[in-house]
Design an enzyme around this catalytic site. Structure first.
Site, mmCIF file in Angstrom:
data_model
loop_
_atom_site.group_PDB
_atom_site.id
_atom_site.type_symbol
_atom_site.label_atom_id
_atom_site.label_comp_id
_atom_site.label_asym_id
_atom_site.label_seq_id
_atom_site.Cartn_x
_atom_site.Cartn_y
_atom_site.Cartn_z
ATOM 1 N N ASP A 1 1.044 -0.903 0.221
ATOM 2 C CA ASP A 1 0.081 0.076 0.509
ATOM 3 C C ASP A 1 0.880 0.978 0.233
ATOM 4 O OD1 ASP A 1 -1.856 1.492 0.702
ATOM 5 O OD2 ASP A 1 -1.922 1.495 2.721
ATOM 6 N N ASP B 1 0.002 4.814 1.380
ATOM 7 C CA ASP B 1 0.087 6.261 2.731
ATOM 8 C C ASP B 1 0.159 5.051 3.726
ATOM 9 O OD1 ASP B 1 -0.290 8.295 0.475
ATOM 10 O OD2 ASP B 1 -2.610 7.777 0.149
ATOM 11 N N GLY C 1 -2.356 12.212 5.198
ATOM 12 C CA GLY C 1 -3.816 12.935 4.596
ATOM 13 C C GLY C 1 -3.593 13.214 3.363
ATOM 14 N N THR D 1 -2.811 0.875 -4.270
ATOM 15 C CA THR D 1 -3.244 1.840 -3.249
ATOM 16 C C THR D 1 -3.957 2.668 -3.910
ATOM 17 O OG1 THR D 1 -3.158 4.532 -2.635
ATOM 18 C CG2 THR D 1 -1.672 3.887 -5.482
ATOM 19 N N ASN D 2 -5.054 3.396 -3.371
ATOM 20 C CA ASN D 2 -6.645 3.733 -3.022
ATOM 21 C C ASN D 2 -6.100 4.895 -3.416
ATOM 22 O OD1 ASN D 2 -8.197 1.423 -3.211
ATOM 23 N ND2 ASN D 2 -8.621 1.578 -0.976
ATOM 24 N N GLN D 3 -6.922 5.728 -3.987
ATOM 25 C CA GLN D 3 -6.208 7.204 -3.968
ATOM 26 C C GLN D 3 -7.703 7.997 -4.289
ATOM 27 O OE1 GLN D 3 -3.588 9.245 -3.864
ATOM 28 N NE2 GLN D 3 -2.756 6.950 -2.901
ATOM 29 N N LYS E 1 -9.714 -0.925 -2.957
ATOM 30 C CA LYS E 1 -9.853 -2.145 -1.624
ATOM 31 C C LYS E 1 -10.951 -1.795 -0.701
ATOM 32 C CE LYS E 1 -6.113 -0.897 -1.662
ATOM 33 N NZ LYS E 1 -4.167 -0.308 -0.536
ATOM 34 N N LYS F 1 -4.163 -0.753 6.607
ATOM 35 C CA LYS F 1 -5.469 -0.724 7.196
ATOM 36 C C LYS F 1 -6.610 -2.057 6.942
ATOM 37 C CE LYS F 1 -6.056 4.323 6.114
ATOM 38 N NZ LYS F 1 -5.036 4.504 5.983
#
Length: 189
Positions: free
Chosen positions: A9, A11, A19, A51-53, A109, A135
């Site tokens: 992942d 971040d 953030g 990665t979720n963005q 995700k 997470k």
């Protein structure tokens, strides 16, 4: 023979999660991330970012901003002798996305879409691969995809963390022993 991957992942694993980080000057690498990626490379793993963005979907920054930062990040990893082999991202958010970004996605995700796309693109043996996230949605994506070892980075006492991860580690450096086996005292600090 299929390839093994170290899925990372971004971040909270590669960089400090402040953030919606999209500016190079605000991107702070976590201690141990280059050692981890270098050790993985030395053992024949491919390093792949998943990665979720949602910051893109929420309108906080653009896809071009993300690509610019990703290219810079990949350059730093390459300079450190630990190149990133692929970056997969999901810019959507089902509730807070704007316009075309407000959709459900099999790539976001906890869905496994990014991992499965990488499996196809890199001919991966997911059972022999590792995923590192910060997470539970990262862990769920890895487990659903069939990733053999999922590790949660958390700075709290592992005995107080409810997770489906194979183990809890404090930082990227602590992942290195898992590249060659189950790791020391999995799940404890």
């Amino acid at each position: 023979m299929k390839n093994r991957a170290l899925f990372l992942d971004r971040d909270g694993v590669i960089n400090r999660d402040d953030g919606y980080v999209f500016e190079i000057e605000k991107f702070v690498f976590l201690d141990g991330i280059f050692e981890l990626a270098g050790a993985a490379k030395a053992l024949g793993y491919l390093s792949i970012v998943v990665t979720n963005q949602a910051g893109i979907g929420r309108g906080y920054y653009s896809e071009d901003d993300f690509f610019r930062l990703s290219d810079w990040m990949k350059g730093v990893f390459a300079t450190e002798g630990a190149p990133i082999d692929g970056v997969y991202f999901c810019p959507t958010h089902p509730e807070h996305g704007i316009g075309r970004y407000k959709v459900e996605s099999r790539f976001r995700k906890p869905n496994p879409g990014m991992i499965l796309a990488a499996q196809h693109d890199f001919d991966l043996d997911l059972g022999a691969s590792l995923l590192v996230g910060d997470k539970e949605s990262d862990i769920q994506a890895g487990s659903t995809a069939g990733v053999g070892t999922t590790l949660l980075i958390c700075d709290r006492d592992a005995s107080r963390v409810a997770t489906a991860a194979s183990a809890v580690v404090r930082n990227p450096r602590d992942v290195i022993p898992f590249l060659t086996g189950p790791g020391p005292d999995a799940g404890s600090f």
